[in-house]
Design a protein around this motif. Structure first.
Motif, PDB file in Angstrom:
ATOM      1  N   GLU A 215       0.863  -1.291   0.008  1.00 28.76           N
ATOM      2  CA  GLU A 215      -0.153  -0.030  -0.134  1.00 28.76           C
ATOM      3  C   GLU A 215       0.799   1.172   0.083  1.00 28.76           C
ATOM      4  O   GLU A 215       1.737   1.247   0.848  1.00 28.76           O
ATOM      5  N   SER A 216       0.353   2.545  -0.840  1.00 31.48           N
ATOM      6  CA  SER A 216       1.347   3.566  -0.924  1.00 31.48           C
ATOM      7  C   SER A 216       0.507   4.651  -1.516  1.00 31.48           C
ATOM      8  O   SER A 216      -0.734   4.164  -2.041  1.00 31.48           O
ATOM      9  N   ALA A 217       0.898   5.718  -1.574  1.00 32.15           N
ATOM     10  CA  ALA A 217       0.221   6.830  -2.416  1.00 32.15           C
ATOM     11  C   ALA A 217       0.093   6.481  -3.727  1.00 32.15           C
ATOM     12  O   ALA A 217      -0.835   7.083  -4.448  1.00 32.15           O
ATOM     13  N   ALA A 218       0.804   5.475  -4.104  1.00 28.12           N
ATOM     14  CA  ALA A 218       0.460   5.337  -5.787  1.00 28.12           C
ATOM     15  C   ALA A 218      -0.533   3.992  -5.771  1.00 28.12           C
ATOM     16  O   ALA A 218      -0.788   3.784  -7.146  1.00 28.12           O
ATOM     17  N   GLY A 219      -1.190   3.728  -4.724  1.00 26.96           N
ATOM     18  CA  GLY A 219      -2.219   2.385  -4.979  1.00 26.96           C
ATOM     19  C   GLY A 219      -1.898   1.426  -4.193  1.00 26.96           C
ATOM     20  O   GLY A 219      -0.879   1.427  -3.487  1.00 26.96           O
ATOM     21  N   THR A 220      -2.664   0.418  -4.439  1.00 31.46           N
ATOM     22  CA  THR A 220      -2.221  -0.882  -3.861  1.00 31.46           C
ATOM     23  C   THR A 220      -1.971  -1.878  -4.831  1.00 31.46           C
ATOM     24  O   THR A 220      -2.539  -2.017  -5.950  1.00 31.46           O
ATOM     25  N   ALA A 221      -1.447  -3.031  -4.383  1.00 26.45           N
ATOM     26  CA  ALA A 221      -1.098  -4.276  -5.036  1.00 26.45           C
ATOM     27  C   ALA A 221      -0.759  -5.262  -4.196  1.00 26.45           C
ATOM     28  O   ALA A 221      -0.526  -5.207  -3.109  1.00 26.45           O
ATOM     29  N   SER A 222      -1.406  -6.406  -4.898  1.00 27.61           N
ATOM     30  CA  SER A 222      -1.236  -7.933  -4.275  1.00 27.61           C
ATOM     31  C   SER A 222      -0.312  -8.956  -5.072  1.00 27.61           C
ATOM     32  O   SER A 222      -0.868  -8.840  -6.342  1.00 27.61           O
ATOM     33  N   PHE A 223       0.374  -9.487  -4.859  1.00 28.51           N
ATOM     34  CA  PHE A 223       0.930 -10.501  -5.708  1.00 28.51           C
ATOM     35  C   PHE A 223       1.034 -12.010  -4.783  1.00 28.51           C
ATOM     36  O   PHE A 223       1.348 -12.021  -3.590  1.00 28.51           O
ATOM     37  N   ARG A 224       0.805 -13.121  -5.332  1.00 20.77           N
ATOM     38  CA  ARG A 224       0.490 -14.518  -4.872  1.00 20.77           C
ATOM     39  C   ARG A 224       1.277 -15.192  -5.669  1.00 20.77           C
ATOM     40  O   ARG A 224       0.969 -15.483  -6.975  1.00 20.77           O
ATOM     41  N   PHE A 225       2.303 -16.145  -5.234  1.00 23.30           N
ATOM     42  CA  PHE A 225       2.930 -16.965  -6.338  1.00 23.30           C
ATOM     43  C   PHE A 225       3.008 -18.455  -5.433  1.00 23.30           C
ATOM     44  O   PHE A 225       3.330 -18.485  -4.354  1.00 23.30           O
ATOM     45  N   THR A 226       2.374 -19.303  -6.009  1.00 25.82           N
ATOM     46  CA  THR A 226       2.237 -20.769  -5.427  1.00 25.82           C
ATOM     47  C   THR A 226       3.304 -21.731  -6.331  1.00 25.82           C
ATOM     48  O   THR A 226       3.041 -22.105  -7.161  1.00 25.82           O
ATOM     49  N   ASN A 227       4.456 -21.994  -5.780  1.00 28.41           N
ATOM     50  CA  ASN A 227       5.757 -22.514  -6.290  1.00 28.41           C
ATOM     51  C   ASN A 227       5.671 -24.274  -5.943  1.00 28.41           C
ATOM     52  O   ASN A 227       5.530 -24.140  -4.711  1.00 28.41           O
ATOM     53  N   ALA A 228       5.736 -25.070  -6.789  1.00 30.62           N
ATOM     54  CA  ALA A 228       5.961 -26.301  -6.254  1.00 30.62           C
ATOM     55  C   ALA A 228       7.200 -26.482  -5.693  1.00 30.62           C
ATOM     56  O   ALA A 228       8.207 -25.613  -5.954  1.00 30.62           O
ATOM     57  N   PRO A 229       7.200 -27.368  -4.737  1.00 32.37           N
ATOM     58  CA  PRO A 229       8.410 -27.463  -3.938  1.00 32.37           C
ATOM     59  C   PRO A 229       9.512 -28.194  -4.758  1.00 32.37           C
ATOM     60  O   PRO A 229       9.199 -29.072  -5.488  1.00 32.37           O
ATOM     61  N   ALA A 230      11.004 -27.987  -4.449  1.00 33.55           N
ATOM     62  CA  ALA A 230      11.769 -29.004  -5.035  1.00 33.55           C
ATOM     63  C   ALA A 230      11.737 -30.520  -4.630  1.00 33.55           C
ATOM     64  O   ALA A 230      11.211 -30.499  -3.540  1.00 33.55           O
TER      65      ALA A 230
END
Length: 258
Positions: A215-230
């Protein structure tokens, strides 16, 4: 044949080596005394830093943990050998971070800090200068990835998610030195003082999940990365090795080495 260096030869290093044609690269792997992993024909082991430097690899990949960064990387950079640092959580030590920065300013070789298992860091770098920017990073993994930690605490996350940690990036990196390099990658991008880190054992998690909320004055963002385990290490995302391969490939192109 191009000669490249490795520090360590665990899950991540094996993934890196397997991504390059074996007949095009000869690897020199710096291993601790007593270590005896099975090595492919194009990987030669050494046990002293001077032997690795003396082989004059065109670049080195660190994949052995935060202590290895402190012990070996400054000398490798001073020797003029570009290095990709996988264990970027080591840079939570300001003295080490300053030393590496000083070496680079004085003409030392390039140090590359890859994104690892994450994306979206360009967005975080863009908002880093905004005084109101706030970022929360959450590492969410199945309980199987945290068996030792849960056992030590006498806890179970068999049915409901359990928060193991909440705090600053520095605290997170020190508490989980082998598992939260991603948290410090977020902190380096957004600013250490603007980031909160959470660690959650979640029985509903289907992989190693990284969540970034900004969150900031520039807006909001969300990222979600679901990675397979090694395959042989549930705490490590398979994407980590792929990210390091990409970073190493980019470094070789920039340096004109292939």
């Amino acid at each position: 044949m191009l000669t490249l260096g490795l520090i360590g030869y665990g899950t991540v290093a094996r993934g890196i080596v397997s991504a390059f044609p074996p007949d095009s690269i000869g690897w020199i792997a710096l291993l601790r005394d007593g270590a005896s992993p099975a090595l492919p024909a194009n990987v030669r082991a050494v046990t002293r830093l001077d032997m690795l430097i003396g082989a004059r690899p065109k670049a080195v990949m660190e994949a052995a943990g935060q202590e290895a960064v402190a012990s070996y990387v400054p000398a490798i950079l001073e020797a003029g050998i570009p290095t990709v640092i996988a264990s970027i959580g080591a840079l939570c030590d300001p003295a080490l971070a300053d030393r590496i920065a000083t070496i680079r300013r004085k003409g030392g070789a390039r140090a590359v800090l890859p994104a690892g298992a994450l994306g979206g860091l360009d967005y975080l770098r863009a908002i880093a200068a905004l005084p109101d920017a706030r970022v929360r990073y959450t590492s969410r993994k199945p309980p199987s990835a945290w068996q030792a930690e849960l056992a030590t605490l006498g806890l179970s996350a068999e049915h409901e998610e359990l928060m193991l940690f909440e705090g600053t990036p520095d605290e997170a990196t020190r508490a989980y030195p082998k598992n939260l390099n991603a948290a410090f990658a977020v902190a380096l991008a957004a600013g250490v003082g603007k980031v909160t880190v959470r660690v959650i054992a979640d029985p509903k998690a289907t992989g190693n999940t990284h969540e970034i909320e900004a969150e900031s004055a520039a807006g909001t963002a969300s990222f979600r990365f679901t990675n397979a385990p090694a395959p042989d290490n549930p705490k490590t995302s398979a994407l980590t090795a792929l990210s390091l391969v990409a970073a190493l490939g980019e470094l070789l192109d920039v340096e004109g080495l292939r």
